[in-house]
Design a protein around this motif. Structure first.
Motif, PDB file in Angstrom:
ATOM      1  N   ILE A 176      25.988  43.414   0.582  1.00 18.82           N
ATOM      2  CA  ILE A 176      25.312  43.338   1.876  1.00 18.82           C
ATOM      3  C   ILE A 176      26.306  43.747   2.952  1.00 18.82           C
ATOM      4  N   GLY A 177      26.036  44.862   3.562  1.00 20.46           N
ATOM      5  CA  GLY A 177      26.937  45.392   4.580  1.00 20.46           C
ATOM      6  C   GLY A 177      27.641  46.621   4.048  1.00 20.46           C
ATOM      7  N   ALA A 178      27.442  47.765   4.709  1.00 22.26           N
ATOM      8  CA  ALA A 178      28.047  49.013   4.244  1.00 22.26           C
ATOM      9  C   ALA A 178      29.075  49.500   5.241  1.00 22.26           C
ATOM     10  N   THR A 304      29.503  41.466   5.482  1.00 22.31           N
ATOM     11  CA  THR A 304      28.674  41.571   6.680  1.00 22.31           C
ATOM     12  C   THR A 304      29.476  41.691   7.969  1.00 22.31           C
ATOM     13  N   GLY A 305      30.810  41.702   7.855  1.00 24.11           N
ATOM     14  CA  GLY A 305      31.608  41.978   9.034  1.00 24.11           C
ATOM     15  C   GLY A 305      31.663  40.836  10.021  1.00 24.11           C
ATOM     16  N   ALA A 306      31.923  41.206  11.265  1.00 23.65           N
ATOM     17  CA  ALA A 306      32.080  40.201  12.304  1.00 23.65           C
ATOM     18  C   ALA A 306      31.474  40.725  13.595  1.00 23.65           C
ATOM     19  N   GLN A 307      31.092  39.788  14.446  1.00 19.16           N
ATOM     20  CA  GLN A 307      30.553  40.177  15.749  1.00 19.16           C
ATOM     21  C   GLN A 307      31.502  39.696  16.831  1.00 19.16           C
ATOM     22  N   GLU A 308      31.652  40.512  17.845  1.00 17.52           N
ATOM     23  CA  GLU A 308      32.605  40.155  18.887  1.00 17.52           C
ATOM     24  C   GLU A 308      32.021  39.118  19.830  1.00 17.52           C
ATOM     25  N   PRO A 454      32.951  36.008  12.336  1.00 18.63           N
ATOM     26  CA  PRO A 454      32.417  36.554  11.090  1.00 18.63           C
ATOM     27  C   PRO A 454      30.920  36.274  10.974  1.00 18.63           C
ATOM     28  N   VAL A 455      30.205  37.194  10.369  1.00 20.22           N
ATOM     29  CA  VAL A 455      28.758  37.030  10.199  1.00 20.22           C
ATOM     30  C   VAL A 455      28.535  36.150   8.965  1.00 20.22           C
ATOM     31  N   VAL A 456      28.602  34.838   9.196  1.00 18.14           N
ATOM     32  CA  VAL A 456      28.529  33.875   8.087  1.00 18.14           C
ATOM     33  C   VAL A 456      27.096  33.443   7.805  1.00 18.14           C
ATOM     34  N   HIS A 457      26.160  34.007   8.556  1.00 21.49           N
ATOM     35  CA  HIS A 457      24.774  33.514   8.499  1.00 21.49           C
ATOM     36  C   HIS A 457      24.217  33.418   7.091  1.00 21.49           C
ATOM     37  N   LEU A 458      24.382  34.488   6.316  1.00 18.24           N
ATOM     38  CA  LEU A 458      23.756  34.490   4.990  1.00 18.24           C
ATOM     39  C   LEU A 458      24.377  33.428   4.105  1.00 18.24           C
ATOM     40  N   SER A 459      25.673  33.244   4.246  1.00 18.28           N
ATOM     41  CA  SER A 459      26.299  32.199   3.431  1.00 18.28           C
ATOM     42  C   SER A 459      25.765  30.824   3.840  1.00 18.28           C
ATOM     43  N   GLN A 482      26.362  30.011  -4.306  1.00 18.02           N
ATOM     44  CA  GLN A 482      25.732  30.966  -5.209  1.00 18.02           C
ATOM     45  C   GLN A 482      26.809  31.827  -5.873  1.00 18.02           C
ATOM     46  N   ALA A 483      26.384  32.730  -6.739  1.00 17.98           N
ATOM     47  CA  ALA A 483      27.325  33.683  -7.335  1.00 17.98           C
ATOM     48  C   ALA A 483      27.631  34.733  -6.270  1.00 17.98           C
ATOM     49  N   GLN A 484      28.527  34.365  -5.401  1.00 21.83           N
ATOM     50  CA  GLN A 484      28.703  35.115  -4.162  1.00 21.83           C
ATOM     51  C   GLN A 484      30.185  35.363  -3.895  1.00 21.83           C
ATOM     52  N   HIS A 485      30.480  36.522  -3.350  1.00 19.20           N
ATOM     53  CA  HIS A 485      31.854  36.876  -2.987  1.00 19.20           C
ATOM     54  C   HIS A 485      31.829  37.362  -1.546  1.00 19.20           C
ATOM     55  N   CYS A 486      32.982  37.295  -0.896  1.00 18.05           N
ATOM     56  CA  CYS A 486      33.045  37.786   0.469  1.00 18.05           C
ATOM     57  C   CYS A 486      34.161  38.812   0.574  1.00 18.05           C
ATOM     58  N   ALA A 487      33.939  39.823   1.385  1.00 17.67           N
ATOM     59  CA  ALA A 487      34.979  40.827   1.576  1.00 17.67           C
ATOM     60  C   ALA A 487      34.909  41.364   2.991  1.00 17.67           C
ATOM     61  N   GLY A 488      36.067  41.617   3.551  1.00 18.03           N
ATOM     62  CA  GLY A 488      36.134  42.247   4.852  1.00 18.03           C
ATOM     63  C   GLY A 488      36.176  41.236   5.980  1.00 18.03           C
ATOM     64  N   ALA A 489      35.705  41.661   7.134  1.00 18.83           N
ATOM     65  CA  ALA A 489      35.858  40.856   8.341  1.00 18.83           C
ATOM     66  C   ALA A 489      35.145  39.514   8.252  1.00 18.83           C
ATOM     67  N   ILE A 490      34.188  39.380   7.343  1.00 16.90           N
ATOM     68  CA  ILE A 490      33.517  38.086   7.197  1.00 16.90           C
ATOM     69  C   ILE A 490      34.514  37.002   6.795  1.00 16.90           C
TER      70      ILE A 490
END
Ligand SMILES: Cc1cc2nc3c(=O)[nH]c(=O)nc-3n(C[C@H](O)[C@H](O)[C@H](O)COP(=O)(O)OP(=O)(O)OC[C@H]3O[C@@H](n4cnc5c(N)ncnc54)[C@H](O)[C@@H]3O)c2cc1C
Lengths: 1032, 417
Positions: A176-178, A304-308, A454-459, A482-490
């Motif tokens: 999620i997030g490209a 999902t990155g981050a929002q300023e 960070p866009v933590v909403h989905l988590s 969940q079977a979930q990983h995070c990468a990047g600005a999140i």
């Protein structure tokens, strides 16, 4: 009109494709590839909205989903209106029509603005809880006024002409997030052979790469992006879904994503890769407006990155105040510079990028600006809250000749409908107070950067509470559920090199977890040039020379007009839990769910309570991450497919006969068959008499039919039904009564022994599905040892019921079965041919007349019916509907479960104690329940018949009954069924009456709205009490 | 307690709102109370308020594991009505409705009780029979109610799809003009503030983890945060968590906890001014004064304490709403959430004594207890203050499940929001 703020160099817009649109009735030009927001900014439109509470003018702050202000009504026709479209998410298309959702009578002269200015002070948080109470009757008026000003956009007034689709995906890995992290992960995982889905809410994949300048693997970001997308396009196991937002993260790694298809068909310049389009080609006229992708993924990577976060200072809501990063987005992606003179306020190095971009654009456009006699675009000053920050970025700004004011803050913006200037002052190192003199600088744009969230909403949707990361100064995803990983600005990491490395690693780990192993080579981890950064500081709410409660408003949540003073007040009033602060002030309750303001709100609360941010915690984000239309959630389950109608095979015939239909469960059943000129009662009289005197035919196909097989079927039935089933001989049928555990009747029907281990159960039409579930429930949870199997065969068989004294003669003419009373007695069934069709015939009766229920394979149903009808002409066969069936069965005192019972009626109450087999070895469901004292005691409501004293008076079904018309609150029962009987020549009814069985002959009263009617209690069997007619 | 009024607001505005009093204290608990109430939802807080106000019992603590009103009280769709079928429930809910009618002034807190009227739609002949039966019973019980035909329904709610061609055409409705909605948080806060001002201790962030029981008589509660706290009587008002509390006290309740969800749209200009409920099509909707469409979803059939439900329930709820109101198709859905509802076999609450002496339960309100908040609190308070259960509470005793004196509201009221 000219696009005054358009500059060259926008990467995502097509400068050759000007398209027109209108906003508030005025025409503008934008470029293909613009968002509605970038197009409005290009045209220098500052004010788009009036704020919710105070009616303050508002403009665009952000460039993405987090935008709180630019909420517009879009749509050229009534049917295609879309309320509450965020301008930053709406792709511009030719002919787009939009208008503001606030501001009356106009955006410029807004009444709420006036009220807000005059009375704003009377509207602290929760003011409505503290007032509007006196006098009590005035509340209606207050509420009326509130509702006049409520709401943003408006719903269309007509039906939605569009359709919405649902697609299901199953994949090994969903990313999620490209942005850089997600794309790198996809590249790595894609190589492993795992089935990968990567989606991004933006119509173009790339995330921050679309507007940043940093080189990756020595390439400009746009080039690297294009290469990466090409690689991914080449992988068959990778599906890319641009313009698709993951909006809900549910249990079992089930993700709901929402795609706006209309954007893609409006000729938008796409990044050029696969679009799922199961609905047909893009030019297909019936393309859905939106799609829901239901994705079940073995592993999920949140990239999902981050929002300023913008900073909180006085009048920070003035149009012209904007997120620093949004400035870069508008410049690089859309070629829009939303002002002329910029002041940048920042707490960190990232903010500087906006100033650099603005400056560069200003220099590039200098010549053309001069040619047109416009003021030069420039950066007036950079205000850095850090006392002595230094880094290459800062030096770059300095060397461009831009003034950097350190250890200071913008404490207030000045202006009416647009920023005209800012007040700047030195602040102490903690940002708690103003320490220096106030300087005023003139400018028209104020960009601010207060760090990143960070866009933590989905988590959060998974039930995981975000945790505060003090080093990064932000909330990061909490416990992994969940079977979930995070990468990047999140994860809170902001440097591009680390983001890319995390992306690659998470791609590897997630693929491995899904069962696809690979090792990372150096090529898999893109390299970015490292940029040295000075550390940022945690600052959210900037001080003012006045206290927060007295300073001009400092907004935290723009959409709901929640200010820093409001939050401080809430905390002072005892709303200490952050959830209470949220609920009391409405912080984060808007359509943006407080994406920009939540962290500042938490920080302010923490400060007032003397707690840390970590202790204060944050509120939970819930689905949807960003709002989606009701229609998309519903998909095709609307209109005709809302709850598809079930018809029997004979429907066409019923329609030809002009039948009126009744909804019974999901079925349409013929209710009655009016002939020209007949009233409903005329038809019923005719149908009833026909059955009693000659023969009628009823479509009984809708009755539930459950085929039950297995060696233990008799034992199972014995436990489920109240009566005995062990010894029923093959070839016979029996009426069965079913109760819930509480001993109350839940269903009834005839069940036939087809073989020793094979039974066919009939249920009520409406109860079929629930009863099958009921059987399965008991079998699967309690009696697993019983070997029985259930199968619904309702639709496989079609049933025509012949009822009436002439039914035998009629049927005998068409069948090889011997129908004589001796050969085929009542409550038996036989196999044979009817009209040449293989059939099962049951001799059962719900009318009290001689009856045969003829079951054939459903495809033969209509043929059989036609044969019966044509052969029956000589017997004056008459089709009858459910209403006649109801009258006839009521004359016989047969109950309809659900009409004459209501979940509080035992078999004894119905006078059906004969159906209780108390000797069963194993007991039966409901036995214990009905044995309880109160189910046996006096005062229970029991089924009785009623004869209105006036035989012409039809008691109303549902009327309450009393013994004493002077004491109407003392209700003793109610009328469950009530009809005029042509056979009896009078009205009669069935009722449940307290102790009814012992009140035979008593008079009872039914108090109506105007008058009271009287009836005599009698046995509930009105016709052929001995049952001779059905037994002939 | 500082009285709230429009005048007070002006006074405070002049002083920049710097001097508002706290709505309630944040005290540490005493060692011993007369009565401890477990659960700081609407019902628990109302119980505390009426104990103090009407019965003079002020040595009372409310123990709340999270924040006040954070359970179902703060998560529900706030439909208030009293048109229940059976006498027992009709009397109880009507008692509550009458309290609602004066509640804002009684509490000096505007709970925004909005009597905009509630429609229960009928779509089948059987629906209409049930509606007539219920409205007749209501009228004889002195409760306002009318049976409307579809034309009258259409007049009240012009945007409702009353077409004869729809899947389940609206044949009519029951109409209770005195029903409506209220602001859920304000109810919890209003009761909390009023109770606090009468001396009740509201102890937040304090989960009750067990009971002190001697000779099958309750002596107090155990908490992790403050250890044991003594009480003469303990009253559990913990909705979805009631079963867990009963287990801690050593017995079982006939309660199942299920997820129940709700959702809201983005705010749109008000177009729906009544509460509309339909069992057959299975949707419940009202529009808040902010403009949000507030929609109740169905109950999940599995058990759980997670305060989160399944997505198909959301899809079904919206499908029903679009069936009833096709014009909402393009309206954006904002948020969804879930609560944990405590359902009983007969869809009626349990108010009364438990197998442990002096330990009382008020629970089982399931999907529809918000409307009862003041009434439930008042009769429960009367019961706790006296020696006997209040007459309105008596039929709802736990022993009815043993005796069989059930009050089955399933059949006639469906899912009772
Ligand atoms: C989505 C949804 C929609 C609904 N819609 C309606 C409606 O429209 N109309 C209506 O009338 N009703 C409705 N209801 C039902 C209604 O919300 C509840 O019946 C009612 O609010 C229950 O109030 P309460 O005070 O008993 O429970 P709650 O408000 O849940 O309070 C119980 C409290 O007990 C606390 N607690 C639990 N265990 C412990 C412990 N061990 N120690 C300390 N504290 C503890 C919890 O934290 C909670 O705050 C709905 C419910 C839901 C979930």
């Amino acid at each position: 009109m000219k696009q005054v703020n358009r500059i060259v160099g926008g990467r995502c817009v097509d400068y050759d494709a000007e398209i027109g649109f209108t906003f508030n009735g005025k025409s503008y030009q934008g470029l293909r590839g613009d968002t509605l927001a970038s197009a409005l900014l290009a045209n220098g439109v500052d004010v788009l909205a009036r704020s919710f509470k105070y009616g303050r003018p508002r403009g665009i702050i952000a460039a993405g989903v987090e935008e709180p202000n630019a909420i517009l009504q879009v749509g050229a026709t009534e049917a295609t209106q879309v309320p509450n479209v965020r301008a930053t998410q709406q792709i511009l298309y030719a002919g787009l029509v939009c208008r503001s959702t606030s501001g009356s009578p106009s955006l410029r002269w807004s009444l709420t603005g006036l009220v807000g200015r005059l009375f704003g002070r009377l509207m602290p948080p929760g003011f409505y809880y503290k007032t509007f109470m006196f006098p009590g009757f005035m509340w209606r008026f207050y509420e009326y006024v509130m509702r006049r000003v409520a709401g943003l956009g408006k719903a269309p007034t007509v039906k939605d002409p569009d359709i919405y689709d649902h697609l299901n995906h199953h994949c090994d890995l969903l990313i999620i997030g490209a942005g850089p992290a997600g794309l790198t992960a996809a590249r790595v995982a894609g190589k492993s052979g795992a089935r990968v889905v990567i989606l991004d809410e933006q119509a173009q994949l790339g995330g921050c790469l679309l507007h940043m300048n940093n080189r990756i693997d020595g390439l400009p970001p746009a080039t690297w992006l294009a290469q990466t997308l090409e690689q991914l396009t080449g992988l068959d196991n990778v599906l890319m879904l641009p313009g698709t937002a993951a909006v809900g993260y549910h249990d079992h790694n089930f993700i709901v994503a929402h795609e706006i298809v209309a954007h893609k068909t409006s000729g938008h310049k796409m990044a050029g890769h696969k679009i799922v389009n199961h609905a047909g080609r893009d030019d297909s006229p019936r393309l859905p407006r939106e799609r829901i992708h239901k994705i079940r993924a073995a592993q999920v990577i949140l990239a999902t990155g981050a929002q300023e976060r913008p900073l909180v200072f006085s009048n920070n809501d003035l149009p012209g105040c904007i997120q620093a990063s949004a400035t870069s987005v508008y410049i690089h992606r859309y070629g829009v510079l939303p002002g002329r003179r910029l002041v940048l306020m920042t707490t960190n190095d990232h903010g500087y990028q906006a100033a650099l971009d603005w400056h560069a654009a200003g220099v590039a456009g200098q010549e053309s600006d001069e040619k047109r006699g416009r003021a030069r675009r420039q950066v007036v000053a950079v205000v850095d809250a850090r006392p002595q920050a230094d880094s290459p970025l800062i030096q770059a700004i300095r060397s461009a000749g831009i003034r950097v004011i350190s250890g200071s803050a913008v404490i207030e913006a000045i202006g009416k409908r647009r920023v005209r200037g800012v007040k700047i002052a030195a602040i102490d190192s903690l940002g708690g107070s103003v320490t220096g003199k106030v300087e005023t600088i003139s400018c028209d744009t104020l960009a601010s950067s207060g760090g990143w969230s960070p866009v933590v909403h989905l988590s959060c949707h998974t039930g995981s509470k975000p945790i505060w990361h003090d080093e990064y100064g932000c909330f990061v995803p909490g416990e992994t559920i969940q079977a979930q990983h995070c990468a990047g600005a999140i994860t809170g990491v902001m440097t591009l090199g680390s983001v890319l490395a995390q992306g690659a690693e998470s791609g590897r780990v997630a693929a491995l977890a899904a069962g696809f192993s690979l090792s990372l080579s150096d090529d898999d981890i893109p390299q970015a040039e490292a940029i040295e950064e000075a550390p940022g500081i945690q600052l959210f709410h900037l001080p003012h020379i006045k206290s927060t409660s007295r300073a001009p408003k400092q907004f935290v949540d723009f959409q709901l007009d929640v200010s820093a003073a409001d939050i401080e007040l809430a905390a002072r009033e005892g709303f200490e839990s952050i959830e209470h602060v949220k609920r009391y002030t409405a912080l984060g309750f808007g359509t943006d769910q407080g994406k920009l303001g939540n962290v500042a709100g938490v920080a302010i609360t923490a400060r007032v309570l003397g707690k840390s941010i970590a202790e204060t915690g944050t509120t939970m984000f819930r689905p949807n991450y960003t709002p989606i239309s009701f229609g998309s959630v519903v998909g095709r389950d609307c209109g005709e497919l809302f709850d598809p109608v079930r018809y029997t095979a004979i429907q066409s015939w019923h329609e030809q006969q002009g039948a009126k239909f009744e909804n019974v469960g999901q079925w349409k059943r013929p209710w009655y068959y009016p002939r020209p000129g007949e009233s409903m009662q005329d038809s019923l009289n005719r149908e009833c008499l026909a059955v009693r005197q000659q023969v009628g035919i009823l479509d009984a196909s809708t009755l539930g039919k459950i085929d039950i097989q297995g060696p233990d079927v008799r034992e199972f039935l014995n436990r489920i039904y109240t009566n005995a089933w062990l010894k029923l001989p093959v070839g016979q049928c029996r009426y069965g009564l079913m109760c819930g555990e509480d001993g109350m009747v839940i269903d009834d029907g005839v069940t036939a022994a087809l073989g020793d281990n094979h039974f066919l159960m009939h249920t009520t039409t409406g109860g079929a599905a629930q009863i099958l579930e009921w059987l399965e429930l008991w079998h699967q949870t309690e009696w697993q040892e019983l070997r029985v199997y259930f199968n619904s065969v309702t639709d496989q068989w079609n049933t025509a019921t012949l009822s009436g004294p002439k039914s035998r003669d009629l049927l005998q003419g068409l069948t090889d079965i011997d129908l004589s009373g001796e050969a085929f007695p009542f409550m038996h069934w036989r196999v044979g041919r009817v009209a040449g069709i293989p059939a099962r015939v049951f001799r059962v009766s719900f009318t009290g007349e001689l009856s045969y229920e003829i079951n054939v394979q459903a495809n033969y149903g209509l043929r059989l019916w036609q044969m019966l009808v044509s052969h029956g002409e000589q017997y004056e066969i008459t089709p009858y509907g459910t209403e006649t069936m109801h009258i006839l069965r009521a004359e016989k005192g047969f109950v309809i479960v659900g009409q004459d019972t209501d979940g509080s009626v035992t078999p004894d109450d119905l006078g059906m104690g004969w159906a209780l087999s108390k000797q069963k070895r194993f007991s039966f469901i409901g036995k214990r329940g009905m044995a309880r004292g109160d189910c046996q005691s006096r005062g229970r409501k029991q089924l009785v018949g009623l004869l209105p004293v006036d035989p012409e008076y039809l008691l109303s079904e549902g009327s309450q009954l009393v013994c004493d018309p002077a004491q109407i609150a003392n209700m003793v029962g109610h009328v469950t069924s009530s009809y005029y009987s042509a056979t009896l020549g009078r009205c009669f009814a069935l009722a449940l009456v307290k102790d009814g069985h012992r009140r035979m002959g008593e008079t009872i009263y039914s108090p109506g709205v105007k008058s009271v009617s009287r009836a005599t209690i009698c046995e509930p069997v009105f016709y052929d009490p001995e049952g001779e007619r059905q037994n002939v | 307690m500082e009285r709230y009024s429009g005048f007070g607001l002006i006074k405070h505005a002049i002083r920049h709102h710097e001097n508002w009093q706290r709505a309630w204290r944040n005290p540490a608990p005493k060692k011993q109370y007369d009565i401890i109430i477990v659960g700081g939802g609407g019902h628990g807080l109302a119980t505390a308020y009426y104990l103090a106000k009407e019965f003079g019992v002020t040595n009372v603590a409310v123990m709340e594991k999270g924040y006040l009103g954070g359970g179902n009280t703060g998560r529900n769709t706030t439909i208030v009505r009293s048109n229940y079928l059976w006498n027992e429930s009709a009397h109880l809910y009507e008692h509550a409705l009458q309290l609602w009618e004066g509640l804002s002034r009684d509490l000096n807190y505007n709970v925004m009780f909005s009597q905009r009227g509630v429609l229960n739609l009928g779509h089948t002949l059987q629906d209409m029979r049930d509606i007539r039966r219920r409205v007749n019973a209501n009228r004889l019980n002195g409760i306002d109610g009318e049976v409307l035909d579809s034309t009258q329904v259409q007049k009240l709610v012009p945007i409702l799809n009353c077409s004869e061609k729809s899947r389940y055409p609206v044949l009519g409705a029951s109409w209770q003009p005195r029903g409506g909605v209220a602001r859920h948080d304000a109810v919890a806060w209003g009761f909390a503030r009023a109770a606090d001002s009468l001396g009740v201790d509201l102890i937040q962030e304090c989960e009750v983890t067990g009971f002190e029981i001697e000779d099958s008589r309750v002596r107090g509660v155990k908490t992790r945060r403050y250890g044991s706290i003594g009480a003469r009587k303990v009253a559990c008002v913990a909705a979805g968590n009631s079963g867990l509390l009963a287990n801690l006290a050593g017995f079982e309740l006939p309660i199942e906890s299920h997820p129940l969800q709700a959702l809201v749209s983005e705010p749109i200009k008000p177009v729906l001014h009544r509460v509309v409920m339909s069992n057959q099509v299975h949707g419940y909707i009202s529009q808040s004064n902010k403009g949000d469409l507030v929609i109740g979803a169905g109950i999940d059939s599995y058990n759980g304490y997670g305060q989160r439900g399944s997505y198909p329930k959301i899809e079904q709820a919206l499908a029903a709403i679009i069936e009833l109101f096709p014009i909402f198709s393009r309206v954006p859905m904002n948020r969804q959430w879930g609560g944990t509802v405590d359902t009983t076999p007969d869809a009626c609450p349990i108010i009364g004594e438990s197998p442990v002496t002096n330990l009382f339960f008020n629970c089982g309100w399931g999907t529809g207890g918000f409307k009862a908040t003041p009434g439930s609190g008042q009769v429960f308070a009367a019961s706790l203050a006296g020696d006997e259960m209040h007459p309105l509470a008596k039929p709802f005793c736990l022993t009815r499940f043993y005796s069989g004196a059930l009050i089955d509201e399933h059949g006639a009221a469906g899912v009772a929001h």
